[in-house]
Design an enzyme around this catalytic site. Structure first.
Site, PDB file in Angstrom:
ATOM      1  N   LYS A  30       0.841  -1.201   0.000  1.00 27.69           N
ATOM      2  CA  LYS A  30       0.000   0.000   0.000  1.00 27.69           C
ATOM      3  C   LYS A  30       0.875   1.250   0.000  1.00 27.69           C
ATOM      4  O   LYS A  30       1.698   1.449   0.880  1.00 27.69           O
ATOM      5  CB  LYS A  30      -0.901   0.012   1.233  1.00 27.69           C
ATOM      6  N   ASP A  59      -3.241   4.324  -2.358  1.00 23.35           N
ATOM      7  CA  ASP A  59      -4.261   4.762  -1.402  1.00 23.35           C
ATOM      8  C   ASP A  59      -4.333   6.293  -1.377  1.00 23.35           C
ATOM      9  O   ASP A  59      -3.827   6.933  -0.467  1.00 23.35           O
ATOM     10  CB  ASP A  59      -3.878   4.190  -0.021  1.00 23.35           C
ATOM     11  N   LYS A  61      -7.391   8.010  -2.031  1.00 16.08           N
ATOM     12  CA  LYS A  61      -8.762   8.395  -1.631  1.00 16.08           C
ATOM     13  C   LYS A  61      -9.263   9.611  -2.406  1.00 16.08           C
ATOM     14  O   LYS A  61      -9.509  10.691  -1.844  1.00 16.08           O
ATOM     15  CB  LYS A  61      -8.820   8.701  -0.131  1.00 16.08           C
ATOM     16  N   ASP A  64     -13.396  14.567  -5.591  1.00 14.66           N
ATOM     17  CA  ASP A  64     -13.456  15.820  -6.341  1.00 14.66           C
ATOM     18  C   ASP A  64     -14.716  15.769  -7.204  1.00 14.66           C
ATOM     19  O   ASP A  64     -15.550  14.869  -7.031  1.00 14.66           O
ATOM     20  CB  ASP A  64     -12.174  15.959  -7.195  1.00 14.66           C
ATOM     21  N   THR A 118     -11.680   5.677   9.601  1.00 15.10           N
ATOM     22  CA  THR A 118     -11.687   5.098  10.957  1.00 15.10           C
ATOM     23  C   THR A 118     -11.369   6.138  12.036  1.00 15.10           C
ATOM     24  O   THR A 118     -11.513   5.854  13.211  1.00 15.10           O
ATOM     25  CB  THR A 118     -10.683   3.937  11.068  1.00 15.10           C
ATOM     26  N   ARG A 208       2.384  -0.827  10.946  1.00 15.44           N
ATOM     27  CA  ARG A 208       3.350  -0.843  12.057  1.00 15.44           C
ATOM     28  C   ARG A 208       3.720  -2.215  12.587  1.00 15.44           C
ATOM     29  O   ARG A 208       4.904  -2.455  12.863  1.00 15.44           O
ATOM     30  CB  ARG A 208       2.830   0.075  13.185  1.00 15.44           C
TER      31      ARG A 208
HETATM   32  O1  C5P Z   1       0.234   0.932  11.080  1.00 16.59           O
HETATM   33  P1  C5P Z   1      -1.153   0.444  10.820  1.00 16.59           P
HETATM   34  O2  C5P Z   1      -1.219  -1.061  10.649  1.00 16.59           O
HETATM   35  O3  C5P Z   1      -2.142   0.967  11.824  1.00 16.59           O
HETATM   36  O4  C5P Z   1      -1.480   1.076   9.383  1.00 16.59           O
HETATM   37  C1  C5P Z   1      -2.749   1.097   8.803  1.00 16.59           C
HETATM   38  C2  C5P Z   1      -2.663   1.771   7.467  1.00 16.59           C
HETATM   39  O5  C5P Z   1      -3.974   1.869   6.954  1.00 16.59           O
HETATM   40  C3  C5P Z   1      -2.103   3.197   7.506  1.00 16.59           C
HETATM   41  O6  C5P Z   1      -1.439   3.411   6.266  1.00 16.59           O
HETATM   42  C4  C5P Z   1      -3.346   4.053   7.608  1.00 16.59           C
HETATM   43  O7  C5P Z   1      -3.160   5.337   7.063  1.00 16.59           O
HETATM   44  C5  C5P Z   1      -4.307   3.244   6.728  1.00 16.59           C
HETATM   45  N1  C5P Z   1      -5.733   3.488   6.939  1.00 16.59           N
HETATM   46  C6  C5P Z   1      -6.349   3.373   8.176  1.00 16.59           C
HETATM   47  N2  C5P Z   1      -7.691   3.613   8.290  1.00 16.59           N
HETATM   48  C7  C5P Z   1      -8.416   3.953   7.211  1.00 16.59           C
HETATM   49  C8  C5P Z   1      -7.812   4.053   5.955  1.00 16.59           C
HETATM   50  C9  C5P Z   1      -6.457   3.822   5.857  1.00 16.59           C
HETATM   51  O8  C5P Z   1      -5.692   3.025   9.147  1.00 16.59           O
HETATM   52  N3  C5P Z   1      -9.726   4.139   7.319  1.00 16.59           N
END
Ligand code: C5P
Length: 229
Positions: A30, A59, A61, A64, A118, A208
């Site tokens: 991603k 990603d 999003k 527009d 989220t 992470r």
């Molecule tokens: O580090 P972690 O596993 O929490 O990363 C989740 C990834 O998903 C990050 O790149 C975050 O920006 C992305 N994301 C998210 N919630 C969303 C859309 C994207 O956590 N609704």
């Protein structure tokens, strides 16, 4: 189920180093806002050079007016990414125009719609959308399905319900996955790989817990063996 690894490290070199370590695995990568703004499409080409079989989810999003979204989608398809996303709240005309514009590509990327970010809690979400997150996410998913999109970005805990309301084939991509119950960080409703499987998630997104691990390759291996169980 396909593991999607978030390349959220602070520099291109660190992200490319991680991609090199993971080059032997059948995974999706991603690429988000920050990386794409900083490193551009060259970065995508670099990932494909490391492993042409890496699948790339861009990603960005998009949100527009419909014509601008269709133009941007066409440019994204030309880069050769495998999946990207738009905001469902951009509406049905935008969805239709995006899908129509992509129809000329033989191998068009998959298109997902973001239902609810989220970061919203129910109150702040309701202030903008007038409904609860659950209700609106389902509504957005049905709208996306009816307008020919391939799936949605949603919470793990909405995945099964969304499939029931649309189709088993309609894809769900879900962040906030903590494969083996790792630290949640700022994520609120986290799920393990096991729960994601029960909820029929197609793409668990993991950032992470992989890139902050002392051995990211080993972590990916463990996740993949859990998925293949
Ligand atoms: O580090 P972690 O596993 O929490 O990363 C989740 C990834 O998903 C990050 O790149 C975050 O920006 C992305 N994301 C998210 N919630 C969303 C859309 C994207 O956590 N609704």
């Amino acid at each position: 189920m396909k593991l999607c690894v978030a390349l959220d490290l602070p520099t291109a070199n660190e992200n490319l180093k991680l991609a090199k370590e993971l080059k032997g695995y059948d995974i999706w990568l991603k690429v988000g806002f920050r990386t794409y703004i900083r490193d551009g499409k060259e970065f995508i080409y670099n990932l494909k050079e490391i492993n042409p079989n890496f699948k790339i989810f861009l990603d960005l999003k998009l949100y527009d007016i419909p014509n601008t979204m269709a133009d941007a989608s066409e440019e994204i398809a030309k880069i050769g990414v495998d999946m990207f996303n738009i905001h469902a709240s951009a509406g049905e005309v935008a969805m239709k125009m995006v899908m129509d514009r992509l129809s000329k590509f033989e191998n068009r990327p998959l298109v997902l719609a973001v239902t609810a970010l989220t970061s919203f809690d129910d109150d702040s979400f309701r202030k903008i959308y007038g409904k609860s997150i659950d209700e609106k996410a389902r509504e957005f998913a049905i709208m996306s399905y009816q307008n020919g999109l391939d799936g949605v970005v949603c919470s793990t805990f909405e995945s099964k319900e969304i499939k029931e309301a649309t189709s088993g084939e309609f894809l769900t991509l879900c962040p906030a996955i903590r494969p083996f119950g790792e630290d949640a960080g700022d994520q609120k409703r986290v799920a393990t790989i096991e729960v994601a499987e029960e909820e029929l998630v197609d793409f668990p997104v993991v950032g992470r817990p992989i890139y902050r691990d002392t051995n990211p390759t080993q972590k990916v291996k463990e996740i993949l063996s859990k998925i293949e169980d």
